[in-house]
Design an enzyme around this catalytic site. Structure first.
Site, PDB file in Angstrom:
ATOM      1  N   LYS A  39      26.424 -20.636 -16.297  1.00 18.15           N
ATOM      2  CA  LYS A  39      26.422 -22.014 -15.773  1.00 18.15           C
ATOM      3  C   LYS A  39      27.843 -22.477 -15.429  1.00 18.15           C
ATOM      4  O   LYS A  39      28.061 -23.077 -14.390  1.00 18.15           O
ATOM      5  CB  LYS A  39      25.802 -22.982 -16.802  1.00 18.15           C
ATOM      6  CG  LYS A  39      24.327 -22.714 -17.082  1.00 18.15           C
ATOM      7  CD  LYS A  39      23.674 -23.859 -17.851  1.00 18.15           C
ATOM      8  CE  LYS A  39      24.204 -24.013 -19.263  1.00 18.15           C
ATOM      9  NZ  LYS A  39      23.861 -22.910 -20.176  1.00 18.15           N
ATOM     10  N   ARG A 114      19.343 -31.211 -22.521  1.00 20.07           N
ATOM     11  CA  ARG A 114      18.991 -30.043 -23.330  1.00 20.07           C
ATOM     12  C   ARG A 114      17.637 -30.235 -23.998  1.00 20.07           C
ATOM     13  O   ARG A 114      17.131 -29.314 -24.627  1.00 20.07           O
ATOM     14  CB  ARG A 114      20.013 -29.856 -24.455  1.00 20.07           C
ATOM     15  CG  ARG A 114      21.362 -29.262 -24.063  1.00 20.07           C
ATOM     16  CD  ARG A 114      21.330 -27.758 -24.027  1.00 20.07           C
ATOM     17  NE  ARG A 114      22.352 -27.028 -24.736  1.00 20.07           N
ATOM     18  CZ  ARG A 114      23.628 -26.929 -24.453  1.00 20.07           C
ATOM     19  NH1 ARG A 114      24.150 -27.610 -23.485  1.00 20.07           N
ATOM     20  NH2 ARG A 114      24.415 -26.151 -25.153  1.00 20.07           N
ATOM     21  N   ARG A 151      32.375 -12.744 -24.176  1.00 22.19           N
ATOM     22  CA  ARG A 151      33.018 -13.894 -23.519  1.00 22.19           C
ATOM     23  C   ARG A 151      34.267 -14.357 -24.265  1.00 22.19           C
ATOM     24  O   ARG A 151      34.282 -14.473 -25.483  1.00 22.19           O
ATOM     25  CB  ARG A 151      32.005 -15.033 -23.452  1.00 22.19           C
ATOM     26  CG  ARG A 151      32.535 -16.283 -22.793  1.00 22.19           C
ATOM     27  CD  ARG A 151      31.430 -17.150 -22.283  1.00 22.19           C
ATOM     28  NE  ARG A 151      30.738 -17.883 -23.327  1.00 22.19           N
ATOM     29  CZ  ARG A 151      29.757 -18.743 -23.080  1.00 22.19           C
ATOM     30  NH1 ARG A 151      29.345 -18.940 -21.846  1.00 22.19           N
ATOM     31  NH2 ARG A 151      29.172 -19.384 -24.062  1.00 22.19           N
ATOM     32  N   ARG A 184      35.049 -18.517 -28.464  1.00 21.03           N
ATOM     33  CA  ARG A 184      34.598 -19.796 -29.009  1.00 21.03           C
ATOM     34  C   ARG A 184      33.933 -19.563 -30.354  1.00 21.03           C
ATOM     35  O   ARG A 184      33.240 -18.567 -30.540  1.00 21.03           O
ATOM     36  CB  ARG A 184      33.565 -20.419 -28.061  1.00 21.03           C
ATOM     37  CG  ARG A 184      34.171 -21.276 -26.991  1.00 21.03           C
ATOM     38  CD  ARG A 184      33.202 -21.637 -25.907  1.00 21.03           C
ATOM     39  NE  ARG A 184      31.880 -22.050 -26.366  1.00 21.03           N
ATOM     40  CZ  ARG A 184      30.930 -22.488 -25.540  1.00 21.03           C
ATOM     41  NH1 ARG A 184      31.161 -22.572 -24.248  1.00 21.03           N
ATOM     42  NH2 ARG A 184      29.752 -22.835 -25.990  1.00 21.03           N
ATOM     43  N   ARG A 195      21.681 -20.515 -31.312  1.00 20.79           N
ATOM     44  CA  ARG A 195      21.711 -21.232 -30.030  1.00 20.79           C
ATOM     45  C   ARG A 195      20.559 -20.784 -29.134  1.00 20.79           C
ATOM     46  O   ARG A 195      19.964 -21.581 -28.422  1.00 20.79           O
ATOM     47  CB  ARG A 195      23.052 -21.002 -29.322  1.00 20.79           C
ATOM     48  CG  ARG A 195      24.185 -21.756 -30.009  1.00 20.79           C
ATOM     49  CD  ARG A 195      25.535 -21.330 -29.482  1.00 20.79           C
ATOM     50  NE  ARG A 195      25.756 -21.688 -28.092  1.00 20.79           N
ATOM     51  CZ  ARG A 195      26.628 -21.070 -27.303  1.00 20.79           C
ATOM     52  NH1 ARG A 195      27.362 -20.081 -27.765  1.00 20.79           N
ATOM     53  NH2 ARG A 195      26.779 -21.457 -26.067  1.00 20.79           N
TER      54      ARG A 195
HETATM   55  P1  AMP Z   1      27.768 -25.618 -24.327  1.00 18.81           P
HETATM   56  O1  AMP Z   1      29.230 -25.569 -24.086  1.00 18.81           O
HETATM   57  O2  AMP Z   1      27.008 -26.321 -23.228  1.00 18.81           O
HETATM   58  O3  AMP Z   1      27.174 -24.283 -24.676  1.00 18.81           O
HETATM   59  O4  AMP Z   1      27.547 -26.551 -25.627  1.00 18.81           O
HETATM   60  C1  AMP Z   1      28.121 -26.212 -26.880  1.00 18.81           C
HETATM   61  C2  AMP Z   1      27.421 -26.995 -27.965  1.00 18.81           C
HETATM   62  O5  AMP Z   1      27.595 -28.408 -27.755  1.00 18.81           O
HETATM   63  C3  AMP Z   1      25.909 -26.810 -28.039  1.00 18.81           C
HETATM   64  O6  AMP Z   1      25.531 -25.637 -28.757  1.00 18.81           O
HETATM   65  C4  AMP Z   1      25.487 -28.094 -28.754  1.00 18.81           C
HETATM   66  O7  AMP Z   1      25.764 -28.029 -30.136  1.00 18.81           O
HETATM   67  C5  AMP Z   1      26.434 -29.121 -28.146  1.00 18.81           C
HETATM   68  N1  AMP Z   1      25.843 -29.719 -26.934  1.00 18.81           N
HETATM   69  C6  AMP Z   1      26.307 -29.609 -25.660  1.00 18.81           C
HETATM   70  N2  AMP Z   1      25.510 -30.282 -24.815  1.00 18.81           N
HETATM   71  C7  AMP Z   1      24.527 -30.832 -25.563  1.00 18.81           C
HETATM   72  C8  AMP Z   1      23.389 -31.618 -25.266  1.00 18.81           C
HETATM   73  N3  AMP Z   1      23.086 -31.989 -24.000  1.00 18.81           N
HETATM   74  N4  AMP Z   1      22.588 -31.999 -26.297  1.00 18.81           N
HETATM   75  C9  AMP Z   1      22.874 -31.660 -27.564  1.00 18.81           C
HETATM   76  N5  AMP Z   1      23.912 -30.895 -27.927  1.00 18.81           N
HETATM   77  C10 AMP Z   1      24.743 -30.478 -26.928  1.00 18.81           C
END
Ligand code: AMP
Length: 240
Positions: A39, A114, A151, A184, A195
């Site tokens: 993404k 999400r 990654r 990360r 996740r």
């Molecule tokens: P990402 O970078 O999009 O993979 O997000 C990393 C983490 O941030 C996720 O595993 C969630 O813990 C939190 N997070 C990001 N976006 C959301 C969302 N829309 N709703 C809830 N938690 C989120």
């Protein structure tokens, strides 16, 4: 009389159509897909092509964590476990961000919504002048695991690499700025498993949700990033 009509056609009509053409016509894109579906990479392409800001809720949380805000501290406890941050916190943060001046013409969401509840809250915020397209990057769990375990991203500029598929020229160093590459915390294998489970139970239902609204554009996310972009670009333009 003839001259008067000519004047109307040449100057006045184009002018009024410009004024009444919905200036607030706002194009919103949502990028949907499992963690590691690419993404972030596709978001950068779309944002550049369409000249709209790329808004990642994950990045917004990481920024809050870096700055040590209360929101960041709360979010971190969920992120470290691979769980979703509660809807109310995410929605408030997101709605605040998209109300900014740079989002008026449109924006691209990455990592939001999400959950179906987040999607519904977002829908109720959309105006009639907003047009929504949801891009779904379709990638299997196996490919996702491989991609995430390799990654790493630059500590300084955030550029993303993959040890297996897109390595930097010099191991552990960013090609762009020379800073150190890091993994990360939530890309560690045990967190990734959580996740993916969270994605399957809470985020995957959004595919049906947006499909039934007729706004879903499905793209094969298992190709190389450039090939995904070619398919995606064609489909975005076709659906315009
Ligand atoms: P990402 O970078 O999009 O993979 O997000 C990393 C983490 O941030 C996720 O595993 C969630 O813990 C939190 N997070 C990001 N976006 C959301 C969302 N829309 N709703 C809830 N938690 C989120």
């Amino acid at each position: 009389m003839k001259k008067y009509f000519l004047f109307l056609i040449l100057f006045i009509f184009p002018l009024t159509s410009l004024i009444s053409a919905d200036p607030a016509d706002q194009q919103i894109y949502i990028l949907l897909g499992p963690p590691g579906s690419g993404k972030g990479t596709q978001a950068a392409y779309i944002s550049k092509e369409k000249q709209i800001p790329h808004i990642s809720t994950g990045d917004l949380f990481r920024e809050n964590i870096r700055q040590g805000t209360k929101l960041g501290q709360t979010a971190q406890t969920y992120m470290n476990d691979g769980k979703l941050v509660p809807d109310a916190l995410v929605i408030d943060m997101l709605l605040d961000r998209v109300s900014k001046e740079d989002c008026q013409k449109g924006y691209l969401l990455d990592g939001f919504p999400r959950t179906v509840d987040q999607a519904k809250a977002f829908d109720s915020h959309l105006s009639k002048k907003s047009s929504l397209k949801v891009i779904y990057l379709d990638v299997s769990d196996d490919v996702v695991m491989k991609r995430i375990s390799g990654r790493e991203s630059c500590k300084n500029c955030g550029k993303i690499y993959n040890r297996y598929f897109q390595p930097p020229k010099q191991e552990g160093k960013c090609d762009q700025c020379g800073s150190t590459l890091v993994q990360r915390d939530d890309d560690k294998p045990e967190v990734v498993k959580n996740r993916l489970t969270t994605y399957a139970s809470q985020t995957k239902p959004l595919i049906d949700y947006y499909q039934s609204k007729g706004v879903l554009i499905k793209v094969n996310g298992e190709q190389k990033p450039e090939a995904i972009w070619i398919e995606l670009k064609e489909k975005i333009l076709l659906s315009n």
